[in-house]
Design a protein around this motif. Structure first.
Motif, mmCIF file in Angstrom:
data_model
loop_
_atom_site.group_PDB
_atom_site.id
_atom_site.type_symbol
_atom_site.label_atom_id
_atom_site.label_comp_id
_atom_site.label_asym_id
_atom_site.label_seq_id
_atom_site.Cartn_x
_atom_site.Cartn_y
_atom_site.Cartn_z
ATOM 1 N N CYS A 265 -6.515 -14.843 -10.176
ATOM 2 C CA CYS A 265 -6.358 -15.339 -11.543
ATOM 3 C C CYS A 265 -4.934 -15.806 -11.800
ATOM 4 N N CYS A 266 -3.964 -15.123 -11.198
ATOM 5 C CA CYS A 266 -2.563 -15.464 -11.430
ATOM 6 C C CYS A 266 -1.940 -16.166 -10.241
ATOM 7 N N GLY A 267 -2.775 -16.721 -9.348
ATOM 8 C CA GLY A 267 -2.266 -17.503 -8.240
ATOM 9 C C GLY A 267 -1.679 -18.825 -8.720
ATOM 10 N N ILE A 268 -0.780 -19.399 -7.939
ATOM 11 C CA ILE A 268 -0.166 -20.680 -8.299
ATOM 12 C C ILE A 268 -1.127 -21.811 -7.968
ATOM 13 N N LEU A 412 7.558 -21.519 -22.791
ATOM 14 C CA LEU A 412 6.297 -21.624 -22.063
ATOM 15 C C LEU A 412 5.185 -20.852 -22.761
ATOM 16 N N GLU A 413 4.013 -21.439 -22.805
ATOM 17 C CA GLU A 413 2.841 -20.829 -23.432
ATOM 18 C C GLU A 413 2.108 -20.018 -22.367
ATOM 19 N N THR A 414 2.581 -18.793 -22.170
ATOM 20 C CA THR A 414 2.074 -17.986 -21.075
ATOM 21 C C THR A 414 2.226 -16.508 -21.391
ATOM 22 N N GLY A 415 1.492 -15.678 -20.669
ATOM 23 C CA GLY A 415 1.582 -14.235 -20.878
ATOM 24 C C GLY A 415 2.718 -13.587 -20.124
ATOM 25 N N THR A 416 3.053 -14.111 -18.942
ATOM 26 C CA THR A 416 4.128 -13.569 -18.120
ATOM 27 C C THR A 416 4.972 -14.711 -17.577
ATOM 28 N N VAL A 417 6.291 -14.547 -17.643
ATOM 29 C CA VAL A 417 7.225 -15.496 -17.054
ATOM 30 C C VAL A 417 7.891 -14.826 -15.855
ATOM 31 N N PHE A 418 7.775 -15.453 -14.704
ATOM 32 C CA PHE A 418 8.433 -14.973 -13.491
ATOM 33 C C PHE A 418 9.639 -15.843 -13.182
ATOM 34 N N MET A 419 10.661 -15.241 -12.587
ATOM 35 C CA MET A 419 11.758 -15.998 -11.983
ATOM 36 C C MET A 419 11.850 -15.581 -10.519
ATOM 37 N N ASN A 420 11.712 -16.550 -9.635
ATOM 38 C CA ASN A 420 11.849 -16.345 -8.186
ATOM 39 C C ASN A 420 10.850 -15.349 -7.614
ATOM 40 N N ARG A 421 9.719 -15.230 -8.249
ATOM 41 C CA ARG A 421 8.571 -14.520 -7.681
ATOM 42 C C ARG A 421 7.327 -14.969 -8.433
ATOM 43 N N ALA A 422 6.162 -14.603 -7.918
ATOM 44 C CA ALA A 422 4.919 -15.021 -8.562
ATOM 45 C C ALA A 422 3.778 -14.140 -8.089
ATOM 46 N N ASP A 423 2.639 -14.277 -8.764
ATOM 47 C CA ASP A 423 1.403 -13.623 -8.331
ATOM 48 C C ASP A 423 1.608 -12.126 -8.106
ATOM 49 N N TYR A 424 2.179 -11.463 -9.123
ATOM 50 C CA TYR A 424 2.445 -10.032 -8.994
ATOM 51 C C TYR A 424 2.310 -9.377 -10.357
ATOM 52 N N LEU A 425 1.742 -8.185 -10.377
ATOM 53 C CA LEU A 425 1.644 -7.413 -11.614
ATOM 54 C C LEU A 425 2.539 -6.186 -11.504
ATOM 55 N N ASP A 426 3.521 -6.099 -12.375
ATOM 56 C CA ASP A 426 4.370 -4.915 -12.472
ATOM 57 C C ASP A 426 3.725 -4.004 -13.508
ATOM 58 N N PRO A 427 3.275 -2.802 -13.125
ATOM 59 C CA PRO A 427 2.565 -1.954 -14.083
ATOM 60 C C PRO A 427 3.406 -1.514 -15.272
ATOM 61 N N ALA A 428 4.732 -1.676 -15.189
ATOM 62 C CA ALA A 428 5.595 -1.320 -16.318
ATOM 63 C C ALA A 428 5.613 -2.404 -17.385
ATOM 64 N N LEU A 429 5.062 -3.583 -17.073
ATOM 65 C CA LEU A 429 5.061 -4.705 -18.005
ATOM 66 C C LEU A 429 3.647 -4.987 -18.502
ATOM 67 N N ALA A 430 3.573 -5.472 -19.721
ATOM 68 C CA ALA A 430 2.271 -5.781 -20.315
ATOM 69 C C ALA A 430 1.625 -6.962 -19.591
ATOM 70 N N TRP A 431 0.346 -6.823 -19.270
ATOM 71 C CA TRP A 431 -0.404 -7.903 -18.621
ATOM 72 C C TRP A 431 -1.291 -8.550 -19.682
ATOM 73 N N VAL A 432 -0.934 -9.790 -20.046
ATOM 74 C CA VAL A 432 -1.603 -10.468 -21.154
ATOM 75 C C VAL A 432 -1.822 -11.931 -20.793
ATOM 76 N N GLY A 433 -2.715 -12.565 -21.523
ATOM 77 C CA GLY A 433 -2.932 -13.993 -21.388
ATOM 78 C C GLY A 433 -2.998 -14.645 -22.752
ATOM 79 N N VAL A 434 -2.730 -15.945 -22.790
ATOM 80 C CA VAL A 434 -2.862 -16.704 -24.031
ATOM 81 C C VAL A 434 -3.825 -17.863 -23.783
ATOM 82 N N LYS A 435 -4.200 -18.534 -24.857
ATOM 83 C CA LYS A 435 -5.160 -19.634 -24.790
ATOM 84 C C LYS A 435 -6.423 -19.155 -24.053
ATOM 85 N N ASN A 436 -6.979 -19.954 -23.166
ATOM 86 C CA ASN A 436 -8.223 -19.569 -22.506
ATOM 87 C C ASN A 436 -8.047 -18.557 -21.391
ATOM 88 N N SER A 437 -6.837 -18.050 -21.224
ATOM 89 C CA SER A 437 -6.637 -16.957 -20.278
ATOM 90 C C SER A 437 -7.013 -15.607 -20.881
#
Length: 463
Positions: A265-268, A412-437
């Protein structure tokens, strides 16, 4: 006679498991048992809940090799990578268990003479969780563990592609001594899944799946006043700025696009590259993708397995064909991948350039091993294109400038913003989506708010 689900393995097309689907009587029994068990479980001290769930995590991880093999056979992830899901399960479950006392503790708004005032988090009741096949444990654990820690009972309905995963949850909880009825699973038809969600005894629904499935959830619960948590996928973008560490970006962006055969779901799924780095990025990306080894996921040397089913692979093939017909250039020759075979789930990875947002491959969720790369002239250009999507789950920015990443990320209209990484869930951070996500939140301290309700206490102590 009850209906039967059959899980067809993408590895070789064989029937991996068969299970009877629950009938109305079985569903009714499970829900009655869940309601009754929850009344006692919610009164169990939180420390005791922690102890039980920690034992369950230990029991689960102890069987990691068996579980990894089952993942590969059920949905096709390479055995070399499947064990990582067990490690991710342990990380997320342990974190959510550890933070529960703080997350669920009473909130004191401040002293007021003559009064005792606080807000307490109270369990909702019975939580129904509908989990998908692509990350069968990592998606389910986000809902199961917090719901149980908060004092709810859980009924899990897993995908027909990965039914054994529901059974593994139950097995671990039984070994840990979780009281009977607090966690249960059901193998259900689509129609009966909707009936389950709409049943008056279900107090919250956590669903991960398609946009269409999310709408079905909303319709199913429309007759009662309950909340839903919906994670509905994405078309996640990556932006490669001019100041990027190019080798690091190529390695990690390509992994973010093709890990799990792109079925994340969070792949590039879209890459935007500053014009000054475009040619170098594309050259390095193609060289890296060309090194992938497509084949049977049971082979330890494979790092790109089959898609979950032939119809899913055909969907991606059609996206690629449509893009090429509209002017895109495909940079990977499928013939160089011996396992690539039309009419099967085995699909060679593909990198496309000369793409634009009129093409399906840049607008529809692909959920497969393909990525389109576009040239951009500026941050403004990248922001506009990144936001030009019906989805908003994650977005990644590849840059040496943290301030620039923050400025761009804020827009950016997004639930998570990454810098220099991607496709990862940090359990300390809220996992959310906006729009049709989707809607709602899992993980982090905030995730506990979804599976509880606030109850205010306003006690006048002096009269």
């Amino acid at each position: 006679m009850s209906e039967t689900l059959r899980t067809i393995s993408p590895v070789d097309g064989s029937v991996y498991v068969e299970r009877p689907l629950a009938d109305a009587a079985a569903i009714n029994t499970v829900l009655d048992r869940a309601q009754k068990a929850q009344k006692a479980w919610r009164n169990t001290p939180i420390g005791e809940r922690q102890a039980v769930l920690r034992r369950a995590v230990t029991a689960f991880v102890a069987k990691k090799d068996e579980i990894a093999a089952e993942i590969s056979w059920q949905m096709g992830r390479p055995i070399s990578q499947a064990g990582g899901e067990v490690a991710g399960f342990e990380e997320r479950a342990t974190y959510m268990i550890d933070i529960a006392p703080d997350a669920l503790g009473d909130y004191n708004p401040g002293e007021k003479a003559g009064f005792n005032r606080f807000i307490r988090r109270e369990a909702l009741g019975v939580v129904a969780i509908v989990a998908p096949w692509n990350f069968p444990y990592l998606t389910a654990v986000n809902g199961v563990i917090p719901a149980l820690m908060a004092g709810n009972s859980v009924v899990l309905k897993h995908s027909h592609q990965t039914p054994v995963c529901a059974e593994r949850f139950a097995e671990a909880f039984a070994e840990a001594g979780l009281p009977e009825g607090v966690f249960q699973y059901l193998h259900l038809s689509h129609a009966d899944t909707e009936k389950l969600m709409g049943d008056r005894r279900v107090d919250f629904v956590n669903f991960t799946g398609s946009v269409g499935g999310g709408h079905a959830v909303q319709r199913a619960v429309a007759g009662k006043f309950i909340a839903t948590g919906l994670e509905l996928g994405g078309k996640d973008p990556a932006y490669i700025r001019s100041d990027v560490n190019l080798d690091h970006a190529v390695e990690n962006v390509i992994d973010g696009a093709f890990f799990n055969t792109g079925q994340s779901c969070c792949g590039i799924e879209r890459i935007y590259v500053h014009e000054s780095r475009f040619d170098d990025f594309v050259e390095k990306a193609v060289a890296l993708v060309s090194q992938y080894r497509l084949g049977s996921p049971i082979d330890a040397s494979t790092n790109l397995g089959p898609m979950v089913r032939t119809s899913s692979a055909d969907f991606v093939r059609n996206q690629i064909d449509d893009a090429v017909a509209a002017g895109a250039e495909a940079l990977i020759d499928p013939a160089t991948f011996a396992a690539n075979a039309p009419g099967t789930p085995y699909l060679a990875p593909q990198v496309l350039i000369n793409v634009d947002h009129s093409m399906r491959v840049m607008s529809e969720e692909s959920f497969g091993p393909v990525v389109g790369i576009m040239k951009v002239a500026s941050d403004e250009d990248a922001i506009r294109l990144m936001n030009d999507s019906e989805f908003g789950l994650t977005a990644s920015i590849w840059t040496a400038d943290e301030d620039a990443a923050l400025r761009i990320g804020d827009r950016l209209e997004t639930g998570t913003v990454f810098m220099n990484r991607a496709d990862y869930l940090d359990p300390a951070l809220a996992w959310v989506g906006v729009k049709n996500s989707g809607r709602g939140c899992t993980l982090s301290k905030i995730g506990y708010e979804s599976v509880t309700r606030p109850k205010s206490f306003h006690l006048r102590t002096k009269i």
